[in-house]
Write an enzyme that holds these catalytic residues in place. Structure first.
Site, PDB file in Angstrom:
ATOM      1  N   TRP A 106      -6.152  18.741  50.953  1.00  0.00           N
ATOM      2  CA  TRP A 106      -6.862  17.896  51.929  1.00  0.00           C
ATOM      3  C   TRP A 106      -6.466  16.446  51.761  1.00  0.00           C
ATOM      4  O   TRP A 106      -6.320  15.719  52.749  1.00  0.00           O
ATOM      5  CB  TRP A 106      -8.382  18.095  51.820  1.00  0.00           C
ATOM      6  N   ASP A 175     -13.594  11.427  50.974  1.00  0.00           N
ATOM      7  CA  ASP A 175     -13.833  12.667  51.698  1.00  0.00           C
ATOM      8  C   ASP A 175     -14.749  13.502  50.812  1.00  0.00           C
ATOM      9  O   ASP A 175     -14.336  14.011  49.776  1.00  0.00           O
ATOM     10  CB  ASP A 175     -12.490  13.380  51.927  1.00  0.00           C
ATOM     11  N   LYS A 199     -20.495  22.861  54.917  1.00  0.00           N
ATOM     12  CA  LYS A 199     -20.651  23.432  53.564  1.00  0.00           C
ATOM     13  C   LYS A 199     -22.082  23.185  53.083  1.00  0.00           C
ATOM     14  O   LYS A 199     -22.887  24.107  53.079  1.00  0.00           O
ATOM     15  CB  LYS A 199     -19.603  22.867  52.630  1.00  0.00           C
TER      16      LYS A 199
HETATM   17  C1  LIG Z   1     -12.390  18.526  51.157  1.00  0.00           C
HETATM   18  C2  LIG Z   1     -12.141  18.890  52.587  1.00  0.00           C
HETATM   19  N1  LIG Z   1     -11.694  17.952  53.438  1.00  0.00           N
HETATM   20  C3  LIG Z   1     -11.456  18.235  54.726  1.00  0.00           C
HETATM   21  C4  LIG Z   1     -11.625  19.509  55.229  1.00  0.00           C
HETATM   22  C5  LIG Z   1     -11.332  19.778  56.692  1.00  0.00           C
HETATM   23  O1  LIG Z   1     -12.520  19.829  57.345  1.00  0.00           O
HETATM   24  P1  LIG Z   1     -12.653  20.195  58.899  1.00  0.00           P
HETATM   25  O2  LIG Z   1     -12.309  21.623  59.038  1.00  0.00           O
HETATM   26  O3  LIG Z   1     -14.086  19.851  59.184  1.00  0.00           O
HETATM   27  O4  LIG Z   1     -11.713  19.311  59.656  1.00  0.00           O
HETATM   28  C6  LIG Z   1     -12.108  20.515  54.397  1.00  0.00           C
HETATM   29  C7  LIG Z   1     -12.325  21.883  54.920  1.00  0.00           C
HETATM   30  O5  LIG Z   1     -12.569  22.823  54.219  1.00  0.00           O
HETATM   31  C8  LIG Z   1     -12.364  20.200  53.045  1.00  0.00           C
HETATM   32  O6  LIG Z   1     -12.790  21.152  52.194  1.00  0.00           O
END
Ligand SMILES: Cc1ncc(COP(=O)(O)O)c(C=O)c1O
Length: 364
Positions: A106, A175, A199
């Site tokens: 991520w 994030d 989550k």
């Molecule tokens: C730490 C983290 N950042 C970003 C995301 C991406 O999130 P989204 O699917 O809401 O764009 C996730 C998805 O699992 C994640 O675990």
């Protein structure tokens, strides 16, 4: 007549388990929301009834995370992934640098988006260890004139989590998609925190952004209206139609957290659940091998392998048969992962740790 429903042992990484009490309350209110004669989804987002839902959710988040007054709380859409772009779009200029701690897939994605808007560079990277650890704070590189430092507080795929954050003079952006609300956090250390709701906060479709007001004042202006944080801040996240049902659910999840005793109780429960699984790994004499370095272990995502591949396949097949859902590791790591978000009950973690021990007894 009440119907007995069998709830799964849900270890999904997201969307993931929601508190049963919240689902039941939503069910009760589904058709006639608090005497309105309609579902919350059918209310106008400009109505007084919806306004209460919206502002109550904001107030609860502020209370639970002790968010100081100089922060805006925004409810956006587009997931955490859109934040990867919105952050550099708002806060980075083509001639500016920003520092990114690369601790998993991520953060790599966030880093990639920033390259479209300015000059991001790596504050640190733990890729050479397949992201099994969080860098030491002393390893982090950043400069006084960087636009910001970006971190991913919990690496959902690799099962690592920051235990502490650097105290820095440049804006710190995090994030927190996979560990927001799982433990108390000092919001004042951060200029901006963002998280997809799916989550710990509620259903997918809502993205929470907590941003310090002074950062908004310095943001770029030559960007589309919907992608400017200030648009949403000025209109209390009601510039356009917000994801009303998701925000309602978010509010109810926050009420549930308050009802069980708030952040101190949540972190206590999360530590207890995680300990069950990490103990099963540590006491297995190498039968189970944890992916994360011990000092970087996540409370939310427990990642591990079974010592040989054939046994691992058998483990996953039997886990599935026993009703444990979502324990296959992410495709980029393989192995096993159990996600223990706030709404996963202690009994589920206990049942899974017992299963791990029993499997080892029979196959070890
Ligand atoms: C730490 C983290 N950042 C970003 C995301 C991406 O999130 P989204 O699917 O809401 O764009 C996730 C998805 O699992 C994640 O675990």
């Amino acid at each position: 007549m009440s119907i007995q429903v069998k709830r799964a042992y849900n270890f999904n990484a997201g969307p993931s388990a929601l508190p049963l009490e919240v689902l039941e309350k939503a069910q009760q209110e589904f058709i006639d929301f608090r005497g309105t004669g309609m579902s919350v989804m059918e209310l106008s987002h400009r109505s007084k009834d919806y306004d209460e839902v919206h502002n109550q959710a904001k107030a609860s988040l502020k209370e639970l995370l002790s968010i100081p007054d100089d922060y805006e709380i925004l409810f956006l859409q587009g997931g955490a992934s859109l934040q990867f772009s919105m952050i550099p779009m708002n806060f980075l200029t083509p001639d500016q640098k920003a520092s990114y701690a690369i601790t998993g897939s991520w953060s790599e994605k966030a880093f990639k988006e920033a390259k479209l808007f300015g000059n991001p560079y790596e504050a640190a990277s733990t890729k050479d260890s397949n992201f099994s650890r969080i860098p030491q704070l002393s390893e982090l590189k950043y400069n006084a004139d960087d636009a910001y430092l970006h971190v991913t507080s919990n690496n959902t795929i690799f099962g690592t989590e920051w235990k502490d954050y650097p105290a820095i003079d440049i804006p710190l952006i995090a994030d927190m998609s996979s560990d927001i609300l799982s433990r108390p956090v000092d919001v004042s250390k951060f200029a901006l925190i963002y998280a997809g709701a799916q989550k710990n906060l509620g259903p997918s479709g809502v993205t929470v952004v907590i941003v310090r007001k002074d950062l908004l004042e310095k943001a770029n202006t030559n960007i589309p209206t919907m992608l400017k944080y200030s648009t949403h801040a000025e209109k209390n996240s009601l510039y356009n139609t917000p994801p009303t049902f998701g925000i309602y659910m978010l509010g109810e999840v926050l009420n549930w957290v308050k009802g069980i005793g708030g952040m101190n109780e949540i972190v206590k429960r999360n530590e207890e659940k995680a300990k069950l699984l990490y103990d099963a790994i540590d006491e297995s004499n190498g039968f189970y091998v944890g992916h994360a370095a011990k000092d970087s272990r996540s409370l939310m995502n427990v990642t591990f392998r079974v010592k040989d591949e054939e046994l691992e396949k058998k483990f996953l097949a039997e886990a599935k048969q026993e009703g444990f859902v979502g324990v296959n590791g992410h495709r980029s790591v393989g192995g096993c992962r159990a996600s223990l978000y706030n709404a996963v009950p202690f009994e589920a973690a206990k049942a899974f740790s017992d299963f791990m021990k029993q499997f080892q007894k029979v196959n070890g």
